[in-house]
Design a protein around this motif. Structure first.
Motif, PDB file in Angstrom:
ATOM      1  N   LEU A 187       0.836  -1.196   0.000  1.00  0.00           N
ATOM      2  CA  LEU A 187       0.000   0.000   0.000  1.00  0.00           C
ATOM      3  C   LEU A 187       0.872   1.247   0.000  1.00  0.00           C
ATOM      4  CD1 LEU A 187      -2.734  -1.123   2.543  1.00  0.00           C
ATOM      5  CD2 LEU A 187      -2.714  -1.335   0.062  1.00  0.00           C
ATOM      6  N   PRO A 188       0.425   2.312  -0.639  1.00  0.00           N
ATOM      7  CA  PRO A 188       1.245   3.517  -0.763  1.00  0.00           C
ATOM      8  C   PRO A 188       1.481   4.202   0.577  1.00  0.00           C
ATOM      9  CG  PRO A 188      -0.994   3.925  -1.527  1.00  0.00           C
ATOM     10  CD  PRO A 188      -0.897   2.465  -1.271  1.00  0.00           C
ATOM     11  N   GLY A 189       2.594   4.912   0.651  1.00  0.00           N
ATOM     12  CA  GLY A 189       2.937   5.635   1.869  1.00  0.00           C
ATOM     13  C   GLY A 189       4.363   5.336   2.283  1.00  0.00           C
ATOM     14  N   PRO A 190       4.834   5.973   3.352  1.00  0.00           N
ATOM     15  CA  PRO A 190       6.221   5.766   3.804  1.00  0.00           C
ATOM     16  C   PRO A 190       6.457   4.334   4.275  1.00  0.00           C
ATOM     17  CG  PRO A 190       4.970   7.008   5.432  1.00  0.00           C
ATOM     18  CD  PRO A 190       4.091   6.899   4.222  1.00  0.00           C
ATOM     19  N   THR A 191       7.671   3.835   4.027  1.00  0.00           N
ATOM     20  CA  THR A 191       8.069   2.512   4.513  1.00  0.00           C
ATOM     21  C   THR A 191       9.257   2.664   5.448  1.00  0.00           C
ATOM     22  OG1 THR A 191       9.556   2.138   2.641  1.00  0.00           O
ATOM     23  CG2 THR A 191       7.271   1.383   2.407  1.00  0.00           C
ATOM     24  N   HIS A 192       9.366   1.766   6.403  1.00  0.00           N
ATOM     25  CA  HIS A 192      10.498   1.808   7.322  1.00  0.00           C
ATOM     26  C   HIS A 192      10.845   0.403   7.787  1.00  0.00           C
ATOM     27  CE1 HIS A 192       6.880   2.128   9.860  1.00  0.00           C
ATOM     28  NE2 HIS A 192       7.581   1.504  10.795  1.00  0.00           N
ATOM     29  N   GLU A 193      12.127   0.196   8.063  1.00  0.00           N
ATOM     30  CA  GLU A 193      12.636  -1.089   8.552  1.00  0.00           C
ATOM     31  C   GLU A 193      13.043  -0.928  10.011  1.00  0.00           C
ATOM     32  OE1 GLU A 193      14.734  -2.587   4.389  1.00  0.00           O
ATOM     33  OE2 GLU A 193      15.849  -1.342   5.808  1.00  0.00           O
ATOM     34  N   LYS A 194      12.508  -1.796  10.851  1.00  0.00           N
ATOM     35  CA  LYS A 194      12.851  -1.713  12.271  1.00  0.00           C
ATOM     36  C   LYS A 194      12.725  -3.100  12.911  1.00  0.00           C
ATOM     37  CE  LYS A 194      12.049   0.829  16.553  1.00  0.00           C
ATOM     38  NZ  LYS A 194      11.220   1.853  17.240  1.00  0.00           N
ATOM     39  N   LEU A 195      13.867  -3.698  13.185  1.00  0.00           N
ATOM     40  CA  LEU A 195      13.910  -5.001  13.853  1.00  0.00           C
ATOM     41  C   LEU A 195      14.373  -4.796  15.287  1.00  0.00           C
ATOM     42  CD1 LEU A 195      13.592  -8.072  13.370  1.00  0.00           C
ATOM     43  CD2 LEU A 195      16.034  -8.140  12.845  1.00  0.00           C
ATOM     44  N   ILE A 196      13.620  -5.321  16.238  1.00  0.00           N
ATOM     45  CA  ILE A 196      13.970  -5.155  17.649  1.00  0.00           C
ATOM     46  C   ILE A 196      14.031  -6.522  18.326  1.00  0.00           C
ATOM     47  CG2 ILE A 196      12.957  -2.843  17.786  1.00  0.00           C
ATOM     48  CD1 ILE A 196      10.553  -4.046  19.186  1.00  0.00           C
TER      49      ILE A 196
END
Length: 360
Positions: A187-196
């Motif tokens: 889906l459109p919009g900002p993407t981010h990668e975050k592994l915790i």
């Protein structure tokens, strides 16, 4: 006194023990078998998109849609009976989550759906096919207006109505087979990668020593990860270092990965775990925590009963390594054989004494 004649002799029990132990050894080897052979007159199915790009082979195994909110998507899935017998499968939508070592794991048929699975509407829920036949099943996906940006992953599952009978090392295995086609919606919009990291703790029981490594993909796209786990003593000296690799971790999902301590078990005491993972596009996860190895549980039976009372029967078997389960079963059968031998000798002795009493 004819009743005593139904008890077999000691040779029978010895034969039973030998045969069962051979079966146990075969079962142990079966655990390493990567493929099974379908027996005659069995249905076996495959799923794939009805339409796919022949210049991009990956599209033959999954649906990939770049779409937008409040959209209605229409597609169809091709169900094929690749076996040699007539068969029936149930079709149902599913949500996807990360498997313990990465990759996709799909929800069961009766699971509550909250993501992609709840957006899918199938035109059919059951398909019956003769060998070599195929059928196209249309479906519709409706994207809710309040859905987050990024990737959302689910799938369509075909589950055998009758268990599949397969052969592994000439031993029949009954399998409730499932086949899946993933559906990836972007889906459109900002993407981010975050592994915790959510924690590293010794698993309960410690019959076969392992740590539980908790990871969560808090981002909104898929990531892969690799790196290392270091185990230090309470003085900071390195005891063990192991390489780690995780296949695709799905967005908005978490895993508990069981990591088995190799070579030498950790003794009772305080330890540090240092986790270094590289993921996504040049992202780094560094995590350090402490854990304690406690003395072994003396009342193992009580611990097992407690697990059963909690209803956590899946974790019950995870307390043991496969070789421990096989060895324990083998020892138990040997003891059962000796018990049967002793019972047989006792019954024969009683029979002999009764015969002597009747003669007198």
């Amino acid at each position: 006194m004819r009743m005593f004649s139904v008890f077999p002799g000691y040779r029978f029990f010895l034969y039973v023990v030998v045969v069962v132990l051979m079966v146990m050894m075969s079962l142990k080897m079966v655990t390493s078998v990567k493929a099974v052979k379908v027996t005659d007159h069995q249905a076996m199915f495959s799923l794939m998109p009805t339409v796919w790009d022949r210049h991009d082979p990956i599209t033959a195994g999954l649906f990939m849609f770049k779409t937008h909110l409040a959209n209605h998507l229409h597609a169809s899935i091709l169900v094929t009976n690749t076996g040699n017998g007539r068969g029936t499968v149930n079709l149902y939508p599913a949500d996807a989550s990360s498997a313990p070592t990465g990759g996709a794991s799909f929800s069961s048929r009766d699971a509550e759906l909250t993501d992609v699975g709840s957006w899918i509407k199938l035109s059919k829920e059951k398909v019956t096919l003769d060998p070599g036949k195929s059928q196209s099943v249309p479906f519709e996906i409706t994207i809710p207006v309040n859905t987050d940006s990024g990737e959302h992953i689910g799938g369509i599952i075909a589950e055998d109505v009758k268990p599949l009978v397969a052969q592994a090392k000439k031993i029949p295995i009954h399998i409730r087979a499932r086949w899946a086609v993933p559906i990836v919606l972007t889906l459109p919009g900002p993407t981010h990668e975050k592994l915790i990291a959510t924690g590293i703790l010794p698993d309960r029981g410690l019959v076969y020593q392992h740590l539980m490594i908790g990871l969560s993909n808090a981002g909104n796209i898929r990531v892969k990860a690799n790196g290392s786990l270091q185990i230090l003593d309470d003085h900071g000296h390195l005891i063990q270092k192991h390489a780690l690799q995780y296949e695709t971790l799905l967005p908005r999902t978490s895993i508990q990965n069981r990591f088995y301590i190799q070579h030498k078990a950790l003794g009772v005491g305080h330890y540090q775990a240092v986790l270094d993972l590289y993921y996504g596009h040049n992202k780094v996860l560094k995590y350090r925590t402490e854990f304690i190895i406690k003395p072994p549980v003396k009342d193992l039976g009580g611990a097992i009963v407690a697990l059963v009372k909690l209803g956590d029967t899946d974790d019950l078997w995870s307390l043991f390594a496969p070789w421990q389960i096989a060895s324990g079963a083998g020892i138990g059968l040997i003891l059962l054989g000796f018990l049967g031998y002793g019972l047989t000798k006792f019954c024969l002795k009683v029979k002999h004494q009764l015969s002597q009493h009747q003669e007198h």
